[in-house]
Design an enzyme around this catalytic site. Structure first.
Site: not given
Ligand code: GRF
Length: 220
Positions: A15, A68, A94, A110, A148
């Protein structure tokens, strides 16, 4: 003044990107309300962060659903109940069912640790190193059914140094992610950025290529 943008965050882990959003709001850089933090992992540290900040949390365990699609519909039902304007995936690990996310098209972003369209999916740092790339980075994009693969809003890049490994790259990239994500959310929160049928619009003009995070601002 209009009401602050209502944001629900989806996250599976540590997080730190969510923490960066919270910090930006604390600094007065983001006029938003966090209405929910949702996770697929009951022990995700992001939930503690949210609770300490007085933000409601919810956990849905994928194992309790037949597939899912059933999980994703239940998740978005739960999220929808808190009436967010924007969903931010911040380390939500996910793949989301295309039908389930349709109602949120244009309202879900995202953050992904690569310079998309390079390296969709996992192990992005490893893949950038293996390819001998000179540059690596992170992207914030609108979420579509393609993993993505939605329209990219903005990117932050760094130079790959001799001697970089997966860990050093991830460590150097993370602080850039923490600047990039709040900056993009701020554009959405102030009504400057949106996705419509024509694509991404910034200040009512089509965005022809992703913005770049440079010297502390998002530049064309
Ligand atoms: C980050 O590197 C983000 O780009 C990827 O997952 C990671 C999450 O890190 N989608 P965090 O939980 O925000 O520290």
């Amino acid at each position: 003044m209009s009401a602050p943008l209502r944001i629900a965050v989806l996250a599976s882990g540590r997080g730190s990107n969510f923490a960066a959003l919270l910090a930006a709001r604390e600094r007065g850089e983001l006029s938003v309300e966090f209405v929910l933090v949702a996770s697929d992992k009951a022990d995700a540290p992001v939930l503690q962060l949210a609770q300490s900040a007085g933000i409601p949390t919810t956990v849905l365990n994928p194992r309790e659903y037949t597939d899912r699609r059933a999980y994703d519909f239940a998740l978005f039902d739960r999220i929808g109940a808190s009436k967010p304007d924007l969903l931010v995936l911040a380390g939500f690990m996910r793949i989301i069912d295309g039908e389930a996310l349709k109602p949120w098209a244009g309202r879900m972003i995202n953050i992904h640790p690569s310079l998309l369209p390079k390296y969709r999916g996992l192990h992005t740092h490893r893949r950038a190193l293996k390819a001998g790339d000179l540059e690596h980075g992170a992207s914030v994009h609108y979420v579509t059914a393609e993993l993505d693969g939605g329209p990219v809003i903005a990117q932050a890049a760094l130079t790959i140094e001799a001697g970089d490994d997966e860990n050093t790259l991830a460590t150097r990239l993370l602080p850039l992610e923490h600047q990039l994500l709040p900056a993009v959310v701020a554009l959405i929160a102030t009504g400057r950025l949106a996705l419509d049928d024509e694509g991404i619009q910034l200040d009512n003009e089509p965005l022809r290529k992703p913005l770049r995070w440079q010297k502390g601002i998002l530049a064309p």
